[in-house]
Design a protein around this motif. Structure first.
Motif, PDB file in Angstrom:
ATOM      1  N   GLN A   4      44.254  40.808  49.664  1.00 40.47           N
ATOM      2  CA  GLN A   4      43.201  40.043  49.003  1.00 40.47           C
ATOM      3  C   GLN A   4      42.486  40.894  47.967  1.00 40.47           C
ATOM      4  O   GLN A   4      42.199  40.437  46.853  1.00 40.47           O
ATOM      5  CB  GLN A   4      42.193  39.534  50.044  1.00 40.47           C
ATOM      6  CG  GLN A   4      42.730  38.463  50.973  1.00 40.47           C
ATOM      7  CD  GLN A   4      42.971  37.151  50.246  1.00 40.47           C
ATOM      8  OE1 GLN A   4      44.102  36.810  49.933  1.00 40.47           O
ATOM      9  NE2 GLN A   4      41.914  36.425  49.971  1.00 40.47           N
ATOM     10  N   ALA A   5      42.200  42.152  48.324  1.00 41.31           N
ATOM     11  CA  ALA A   5      41.512  43.047  47.397  1.00 41.31           C
ATOM     12  C   ALA A   5      42.387  43.344  46.178  1.00 41.31           C
ATOM     13  O   ALA A   5      41.901  43.349  45.036  1.00 41.31           O
ATOM     14  CB  ALA A   5      41.146  44.346  48.118  1.00 41.31           C
ATOM     15  N   ILE A   6      43.672  43.585  46.393  1.00 36.77           N
ATOM     16  CA  ILE A   6      44.577  43.895  45.281  1.00 36.77           C
ATOM     17  C   ILE A   6      44.709  42.691  44.344  1.00 36.77           C
ATOM     18  O   ILE A   6      44.704  42.832  43.110  1.00 36.77           O
ATOM     19  CB  ILE A   6      45.959  44.314  45.814  1.00 36.77           C
ATOM     20  CG1 ILE A   6      45.843  45.643  46.581  1.00 36.77           C
ATOM     21  CG2 ILE A   6      46.963  44.458  44.681  1.00 36.77           C
ATOM     22  CD1 ILE A   6      47.105  46.029  47.319  1.00 36.77           C
ATOM     23  N   THR A   7      44.822  41.499  44.916  1.00 37.83           N
ATOM     24  CA  THR A   7      44.934  40.289  44.094  1.00 37.83           C
ATOM     25  C   THR A   7      43.709  40.092  43.219  1.00 37.83           C
ATOM     26  O   THR A   7      43.814  39.800  42.018  1.00 37.83           O
ATOM     27  CB  THR A   7      45.133  39.053  44.994  1.00 37.83           C
ATOM     28  OG1 THR A   7      46.312  39.221  45.782  1.00 37.83           O
ATOM     29  CG2 THR A   7      45.276  37.792  44.159  1.00 37.83           C
ATOM     30  N   ASN A   8      42.528  40.254  43.795  1.00 35.16           N
ATOM     31  CA  ASN A   8      41.294  40.115  43.015  1.00 35.16           C
ATOM     32  C   ASN A   8      41.203  41.173  41.929  1.00 35.16           C
ATOM     33  O   ASN A   8      40.723  40.906  40.815  1.00 35.16           O
ATOM     34  CB  ASN A   8      40.075  40.208  43.933  1.00 35.16           C
ATOM     35  CG  ASN A   8      39.915  38.974  44.802  1.00 35.16           C
ATOM     36  OD1 ASN A   8      40.264  37.871  44.395  1.00 35.16           O
ATOM     37  ND2 ASN A   8      39.402  39.153  46.010  1.00 35.16           N
ATOM     38  N   LEU A   9      41.677  42.382  42.216  1.00 38.16           N
ATOM     39  CA  LEU A   9      41.655  43.458  41.222  1.00 38.16           C
ATOM     40  C   LEU A   9      42.567  43.119  40.039  1.00 38.16           C
ATOM     41  O   LEU A   9      42.195  43.333  38.871  1.00 38.16           O
ATOM     42  CB  LEU A   9      42.089  44.776  41.864  1.00 38.16           C
ATOM     43  CG  LEU A   9      42.120  46.004  40.940  1.00 38.16           C
ATOM     44  CD1 LEU A   9      40.709  46.304  40.429  1.00 38.16           C
ATOM     45  CD2 LEU A   9      42.694  47.213  41.682  1.00 38.16           C
ATOM     46  N   ILE A  10      43.760  42.575  40.321  1.00 36.43           N
ATOM     47  CA  ILE A  10      44.683  42.196  39.245  1.00 36.43           C
ATOM     48  C   ILE A  10      44.059  41.131  38.361  1.00 36.43           C
ATOM     49  O   ILE A  10      44.166  41.183  37.124  1.00 36.43           O
ATOM     50  CB  ILE A  10      46.009  41.690  39.847  1.00 36.43           C
ATOM     51  CG1 ILE A  10      46.750  42.837  40.539  1.00 36.43           C
ATOM     52  CG2 ILE A  10      46.901  41.076  38.762  1.00 36.43           C
ATOM     53  CD1 ILE A  10      47.958  42.388  41.331  1.00 36.43           C
ATOM     54  N   ILE A  11      43.390  40.156  38.969  1.00 38.99           N
ATOM     55  CA  ILE A  11      42.755  39.087  38.189  1.00 38.99           C
ATOM     56  C   ILE A  11      41.629  39.645  37.321  1.00 38.99           C
ATOM     57  O   ILE A  11      41.490  39.282  36.148  1.00 38.99           O
ATOM     58  CB  ILE A  11      42.222  37.989  39.134  1.00 38.99           C
ATOM     59  CG1 ILE A  11      43.389  37.288  39.832  1.00 38.99           C
ATOM     60  CG2 ILE A  11      41.381  36.979  38.360  1.00 38.99           C
ATOM     61  CD1 ILE A  11      42.966  36.296  40.889  1.00 38.99           C
ATOM     62  N   LEU A  12      40.830  40.556  37.878  1.00 37.46           N
ATOM     63  CA  LEU A  12      39.713  41.136  37.124  1.00 37.46           C
ATOM     64  C   LEU A  12      40.195  41.981  35.947  1.00 37.46           C
ATOM     65  O   LEU A  12      39.582  41.982  34.878  1.00 37.46           O
ATOM     66  CB  LEU A  12      38.842  41.988  38.056  1.00 37.46           C
ATOM     67  CG  LEU A  12      37.979  41.228  39.062  1.00 37.46           C
ATOM     68  CD1 LEU A  12      37.314  42.194  40.024  1.00 37.46           C
ATOM     69  CD2 LEU A  12      36.925  40.385  38.339  1.00 37.46           C
ATOM     70  N   LEU A  13      41.292  42.691  36.137  1.00 39.12           N
ATOM     71  CA  LEU A  13      41.803  43.563  35.081  1.00 39.12           C
ATOM     72  C   LEU A  13      42.635  42.808  34.048  1.00 39.12           C
ATOM     73  O   LEU A  13      42.903  43.332  32.967  1.00 39.12           O
ATOM     74  CB  LEU A  13      42.650  44.690  35.693  1.00 39.12           C
ATOM     75  CG  LEU A  13      41.902  45.680  36.591  1.00 39.12           C
ATOM     76  CD1 LEU A  13      42.866  46.720  37.154  1.00 39.12           C
ATOM     77  CD2 LEU A  13      40.775  46.375  35.833  1.00 39.12           C
ATOM     78  N   GLY A  14      43.081  41.595  34.379  1.00 41.79           N
ATOM     79  CA  GLY A  14      43.913  40.817  33.476  1.00 41.79           C
ATOM     80  C   GLY A  14      43.098  40.086  32.425  1.00 41.79           C
ATOM     81  O   GLY A  14      41.862  40.123  32.417  1.00 41.79           O
ATOM     82  N   PRO A  15      43.785  39.376  31.515  1.00 35.88           N
ATOM     83  CA  PRO A  15      43.086  38.620  30.460  1.00 35.88           C
ATOM     84  C   PRO A  15      42.189  37.535  31.062  1.00 35.88           C
ATOM     85  O   PRO A  15      42.505  36.961  32.111  1.00 35.88           O
ATOM     86  CB  PRO A  15      44.238  37.990  29.655  1.00 35.88           C
ATOM     87  CG  PRO A  15      45.446  38.802  29.995  1.00 35.88           C
ATOM     88  CD  PRO A  15      45.240  39.286  31.400  1.00 35.88           C
ATOM     89  N   VAL A  16      41.103  37.269  30.375  1.00 35.14           N
ATOM     90  CA  VAL A  16      40.138  36.279  30.869  1.00 35.14           C
ATOM     91  C   VAL A  16      40.766  34.903  30.975  1.00 35.14           C
ATOM     92  O   VAL A  16      40.502  34.152  31.925  1.00 35.14           O
ATOM     93  CB  VAL A  16      38.905  36.233  29.942  1.00 35.14           C
ATOM     94  CG1 VAL A  16      37.957  35.123  30.383  1.00 35.14           C
ATOM     95  CG2 VAL A  16      38.193  37.568  29.933  1.00 35.14           C
ATOM     96  N   ARG A  52      43.576  34.062  31.874  1.00 32.47           N
ATOM     97  CA  ARG A  52      44.449  33.892  33.032  1.00 32.47           C
ATOM     98  C   ARG A  52      43.664  33.756  34.333  1.00 32.47           C
ATOM     99  O   ARG A  52      44.209  33.347  35.346  1.00 32.47           O
ATOM    100  CB  ARG A  52      45.400  35.079  33.173  1.00 32.47           C
ATOM    101  CG  ARG A  52      46.250  35.390  31.964  1.00 32.47           C
ATOM    102  CD  ARG A  52      47.029  34.207  31.493  1.00 32.47           C
ATOM    103  NE  ARG A  52      47.754  33.527  32.546  1.00 32.47           N
ATOM    104  CZ  ARG A  52      48.411  32.395  32.396  1.00 32.47           C
ATOM    105  NH1 ARG A  52      48.409  31.785  31.230  1.00 32.47           N
ATOM    106  NH2 ARG A  52      49.055  31.855  33.401  1.00 32.47           N
ATOM    107  N   ALA A  53      42.386  34.143  34.320  1.00 35.92           N
ATOM    108  CA  ALA A  53      41.612  34.195  35.556  1.00 35.92           C
ATOM    109  C   ALA A  53      41.475  32.826  36.213  1.00 35.92           C
ATOM    110  O   ALA A  53      41.653  32.681  37.423  1.00 35.92           O
ATOM    111  CB  ALA A  53      40.232  34.790  35.289  1.00 35.92           C
TER     112      ALA A  53
END
Length: 352
Positions: free
Chosen positions: A179-191, A193-194
């Motif tokens: 869950q933490a890794i998934t949220n990190l990928i979303i935060l670091l990705g383009p807006v 895509r969030a």
């Protein structure tokens, strides 16, 4: 009428059929078919179940063919396949860890698939939401992510063999990590895509097309029959490792295979329907109350219930506040979360 009926095939093959379970399965199959017809027919343009059935058998008007075959049927099939896969995966995992609280989402399997699928969505798509890689990579990536999580869970739980209790503890830890890794990928990705990633994580079959159905279909056609074939092995392992070994079962090898089978089913479902939660928990429990704990009947019953749950959840989600759509996972979570708490309380009372 007797509940169990003996059947003999030749001189060396005989078995019992649970007539009550067969009746339950037939009733659920009819209910599932009715729910599918209802779901296909409801929307901005309402089509009666009779007209939907005509379209499915190749009759009906061209207008109805367009609506059913182009816009609604692919979505309903994805919901159906996802529900069946998640339900069977949950039943297999509950059997393997011998814990009624196990399900693909709770012990991290779905989380591993989510990490991989969200990575594909984030890294290989543009601002028009188009993927720059083949659609077939999403189920493969989800399966790979779920498999890596399952193998890590198996490795961390290993201590002169794998005990069900350790599998559950390690699985819950991996669930938190994914869950933490998934949220990190979303935060670091383009807006841009969030929002799509978050909607996907909630669990939605919005925008499903035939190419997605064709990609998911081989996984379903291979893995679900394999799960049914393994039902005898699953039944034997329910008696404990010592009895299973005495009966000739290769416990650790089959346990790993069952884990990978549940992983494949969960991963393929998550790839196209998102992280729909609690289906793998609710459906096996309801099936167990209907047909008992024998997995040759429990697995098909779970599959039918899983299909009914997800198809209904998607139907409610796209009609209750139309034209807006609510992801199907919102409704499965609304049902599943209180049910999970109920199971926790029930388990505590039984053990306390």
């Amino acid at each position: 009428m007797k509940r169990f009926r003996g059947v003999r095939l030749g001189k060396n093959i005989s078995f019992f059929i649970d007539m009550k379970a067969i009746a339950v399965i037939l009733v659920l199959a009819v209910i599932l078919f009715a729910v599918i017809l209802l779901s296909i027919g409801m929307g901005e343009v309402t089509i009666s179940p009779v007209d939907v059935f005509k379209v499915l058998i190749g009759q009906g008007s061209e207008f109805h063919h367009l609506i059913v075959n182009t816009f609604r049927l692919p979505r309903v099939l994805i919901a159906l396949f996802a529900g069946m896969s998640l339900a069977i995966s949950g039943a297999l995992l509950q059997a393997m860890v011998r814990n009624p609280l196990a399900s693909p989402d709770i012990i991290g399997i779905t989380g591993g698939a989510s990490v991989a699928a969200v990575s594909i969505i984030t890294l290989f798509s543009d601002s028009t939401t188009s993927l720059s890689v083949s659609l077939g990579w999403i189920p493969f990536a989800a399966f790979l992510g779920a498999t890596v999580t399952a193998l890590l869970m198996y490795a961390f739980a290993w201590k002169k063999g794998v005990s069900p209790f350790r599998l559950v503890l390690v699985g819950i830890g991996l669930y938190t990590a994914t869950q933490a890794i998934t949220n990190l990928i979303i935060l670091l990705g383009p807006v841009y895509r969030a929002v799509q990633s978050k909607t996907w994580l909630t669990g939605s079959v919005y925008g499903s097309e035939w190419k997605e159905v064709y990609t998911l279909l081989p996984w379903v056609c291979i893995l679900i029959p394999l799960a049914f074939f393994m039902s005898r092995t699953v039944n034997i392992q329910q008696f404990g490792d010592d009895i299973a070994i005495g009966a000739g079962d290769r416990v650790q090898r089959n346990r790993l295979f069952i884990l990978l089978l549940g992983t494949g089913l969960a991963g393929s479902a998550v790839a196209f329907a998102g992280a729909i939660s609690f289906v793998g928990l609710i459906a096996p429990h309801a099936a167990r109350r209907m047909v008992g704990s024998s997995y040759d009947m429990l697995l098909p019953t779970s599959a039918l219930l899983g299909g009914i749950i997800v198809v209904l959840a998607d139907l409610v989600g796209r009609t209750i506040v139309a034209p807006l759509e609510v992801p199907a996972g919102v409704f499965t979570a609304a049902i599943g979360a209180p049910y999970f708490i109920f199971l926790l309380i029930k388990t505590k009372n039984q053990t306390g």
